[in-house]
Design a protein around this motif. Structure first.
Motif, PDB file in Angstrom:
ATOM      1  N   THR A  61       0.835  -1.201   0.000  1.00  0.00           N
ATOM      2  CA  THR A  61       0.000   0.000   0.000  1.00  0.00           C
ATOM      3  C   THR A  61       0.875   1.258   0.000  1.00  0.00           C
ATOM      4  OG1 THR A  61      -1.718  -1.177   1.218  1.00  0.00           O
ATOM      5  CG2 THR A  61      -1.851   1.201   1.210  1.00  0.00           C
ATOM      6  N   MET A  62       1.942   1.241   0.810  1.00  0.00           N
ATOM      7  CA  MET A  62       2.847   2.391   0.843  1.00  0.00           C
ATOM      8  C   MET A  62       3.541   2.572  -0.508  1.00  0.00           C
ATOM      9  SD  MET A  62       4.341   2.088   4.795  1.00  0.00           S
ATOM     10  CE  MET A  62       5.966   2.263   4.246  1.00  0.00           C
ATOM     11  N   ALA A  63       3.920   1.479  -1.141  1.00  0.00           N
ATOM     12  CA  ALA A  63       4.568   1.566  -2.449  1.00  0.00           C
ATOM     13  C   ALA A  63       3.611   2.112  -3.492  1.00  0.00           C
ATOM     14  CB  ALA A  63       5.099   0.199  -2.870  1.00  0.00           C
ATOM     15  N   ILE A  64       2.379   1.686  -3.436  1.00  0.00           N
ATOM     16  CA  ILE A  64       1.366   2.185  -4.394  1.00  0.00           C
ATOM     17  C   ILE A  64       1.112   3.665  -4.160  1.00  0.00           C
ATOM     18  CG2 ILE A  64      -1.076   2.041  -5.015  1.00  0.00           C
ATOM     19  CD1 ILE A  64      -0.842  -1.006  -4.643  1.00  0.00           C
ATOM     20  N   ASP A  65       1.016   4.086  -2.880  1.00  0.00           N
ATOM     21  CA  ASP A  65       0.827   5.509  -2.582  1.00  0.00           C
ATOM     22  C   ASP A  65       2.013   6.337  -3.088  1.00  0.00           C
ATOM     23  OD1 ASP A  65      -1.598   5.022  -1.392  1.00  0.00           O
ATOM     24  OD2 ASP A  65      -0.800   5.014   0.670  1.00  0.00           O
ATOM     25  N   GLU A  66       3.230   5.818  -2.892  1.00  0.00           N
ATOM     26  CA  GLU A  66       4.435   6.510  -3.389  1.00  0.00           C
ATOM     27  C   GLU A  66       4.410   6.614  -4.909  1.00  0.00           C
ATOM     28  OE1 GLU A  66       7.972   8.574  -3.207  1.00  0.00           O
ATOM     29  OE2 GLU A  66       6.729   7.959  -1.503  1.00  0.00           O
ATOM     30  N   ALA A  67       3.985   5.551  -5.575  1.00  0.00           N
ATOM     31  CA  ALA A  67       3.890   5.559  -7.041  1.00  0.00           C
ATOM     32  C   ALA A  67       2.858   6.577  -7.504  1.00  0.00           C
ATOM     33  CB  ALA A  67       3.550   4.170  -7.562  1.00  0.00           C
ATOM     34  N   LYS A  68       1.726   6.670  -6.795  1.00  0.00           N
ATOM     35  CA  LYS A  68       0.693   7.652  -7.143  1.00  0.00           C
ATOM     36  C   LYS A  68       1.236   9.075  -6.993  1.00  0.00           C
ATOM     37  CE  LYS A  68      -3.483   5.072  -5.966  1.00  0.00           C
ATOM     38  NZ  LYS A  68      -4.625   4.997  -5.028  1.00  0.00           N
ATOM     39  N   ARG A  69       1.950   9.304  -5.886  1.00  0.00           N
ATOM     40  CA  ARG A  69       2.506  10.629  -5.631  1.00  0.00           C
ATOM     41  C   ARG A  69       3.542  10.978  -6.715  1.00  0.00           C
ATOM     42  NH1 ARG A  69       2.866  10.092  -0.496  1.00  0.00           N
ATOM     43  NH2 ARG A  69       4.864   8.990  -0.492  1.00  0.00           N
ATOM     44  N   THR A  70       4.392  10.027  -7.046  1.00  0.00           N
ATOM     45  CA  THR A  70       5.403  10.255  -8.075  1.00  0.00           C
ATOM     46  C   THR A  70       4.746  10.520  -9.428  1.00  0.00           C
ATOM     47  OG1 THR A  70       6.927   8.805  -6.893  1.00  0.00           O
ATOM     48  CG2 THR A  70       7.427   9.254  -9.203  1.00  0.00           C
ATOM     49  N   MET A  71       3.714   9.769  -9.746  1.00  0.00           N
ATOM     50  CA  MET A  71       3.007   9.961 -11.026  1.00  0.00           C
ATOM     51  C   MET A  71       2.357  11.342 -11.085  1.00  0.00           C
ATOM     52  SD  MET A  71       3.491   7.444 -13.008  1.00  0.00           S
ATOM     53  CE  MET A  71       2.204   7.530 -14.199  1.00  0.00           C
ATOM     54  N   SER A  72       1.773  11.800  -9.978  1.00  0.00           N
ATOM     55  CA  SER A  72       1.149  13.128  -9.996  1.00  0.00           C
ATOM     56  C   SER A  72       2.213  14.215 -10.132  1.00  0.00           C
ATOM     57  CB  SER A  72       0.289  13.346  -8.754  1.00  0.00           C
ATOM     58  OG  SER A  72       1.091  13.357  -7.589  1.00  0.00           O
ATOM     59  N   GLU A  73       3.387  14.033  -9.483  1.00  0.00           N
ATOM     60  CA  GLU A  73       4.478  14.994  -9.640  1.00  0.00           C
ATOM     61  C   GLU A  73       4.987  15.000 -11.078  1.00  0.00           C
ATOM     62  OE1 GLU A  73       7.424  13.925  -6.763  1.00  0.00           O
ATOM     63  OE2 GLU A  73       6.206  14.559  -5.058  1.00  0.00           O
ATOM     64  N   LEU A  74       5.134  13.812 -11.651  1.00  0.00           N
ATOM     65  CA  LEU A  74       5.581  13.723 -13.046  1.00  0.00           C
ATOM     66  C   LEU A  74       4.585  14.377 -13.988  1.00  0.00           C
ATOM     67  CD1 LEU A  74       7.100  10.139 -13.288  1.00  0.00           C
ATOM     68  CD2 LEU A  74       8.292  12.296 -13.504  1.00  0.00           C
ATOM     69  N   ARG A  75       3.309  14.170 -13.736  1.00  0.00           N
ATOM     70  CA  ARG A  75       2.263  14.767 -14.564  1.00  0.00           C
ATOM     71  C   ARG A  75       2.361  16.290 -14.505  1.00  0.00           C
ATOM     72  NH1 ARG A  75      -2.369  12.227 -12.550  1.00  0.00           N
ATOM     73  NH2 ARG A  75      -1.713  10.404 -13.719  1.00  0.00           N
ATOM     74  N   ALA A  76       2.560  16.828 -13.290  1.00  0.00           N
ATOM     75  CA  ALA A  76       2.681  18.277 -13.132  1.00  0.00           C
ATOM     76  C   ALA A  76       3.933  18.790 -13.858  1.00  0.00           C
ATOM     77  CB  ALA A  76       2.732  18.642 -11.651  1.00  0.00           C
TER      78      ALA A  76
END
Length: 155
Positions: free
Chosen positions: A31-46
């Motif tokens: 779950t923590m890895a998935i949350d980190e991936a989501k956060r990284t993806m949103s930063e990359l998108r920005a």
């Protein structure tokens, strides 16, 4: 035998609890890895959006600079056309002055050859001849200077 079954059931229960705890720990890490991936993806998108906006800005600026360069090149084309026409006019003027100077020099030589040394010339003729000779020398000098200047600037 009841004791063996009781011990087996107790061991099985302990093993099941340990497996469940390990599974729970793994699920939390996942779950923590998935949350980190989501956060990284949103930063990359920005960041991709920002880079895209920057690229658009650079392209628009480049288009403006290119258009400015085109406009200035058109102005320079007109200027160079004018300079070329001035050069042609100067060449024509130089040719005309050269022909005039040649004609004047020929007349001066002819007038000098027509005068015989035995007959003294009146002072008025000498003054006229001296004036014409001075003008011819001045014109010839001006033509030489002009030619040298033109050669220096075209070389």
């Amino acid at each position: 035998m009841e004791i063996v079954i009781g011990v087996c059931a107790s061991v099985l229960t302990v093993v099941l609890v340990v497996v469940l705890l390990a599974l729970l720990k793994t699920l939390r890490q996942a779950t923590m890895a998935i949350d980190e991936a989501k956060r990284t993806m949103s930063e990359l998108r920005a960041e991709v959006v920002q880079v895209s906006q920057d690229a658009r800005s650079v392209i628009q600026h480049t288009d403006a600079v290119t258009q400015d360069i085109r406009d200035k090149m058109k102005e320079l084309d007109a200027l160079f056309g004018s300079v070329r026409e001035i050069g042609h006019a100067t060449y024509a003027l130089t040719s005309a002055v050269r022909q005039t100077a040649t004609g004047v020099a020929a007349k001066v030589k002819k007038a000098g050859a027509a005068v015989t040394p035995a007959a003294p010339q009146p002072p008025e003729n000498r003054k006229e001849q001296a004036t014409v000779a001075a003008i011819a020398d001045g014109v010839a000098s001006a033509i030489r200077i002009w030619s040298k200047l033109r050669q220096n600037y075209t070389s």
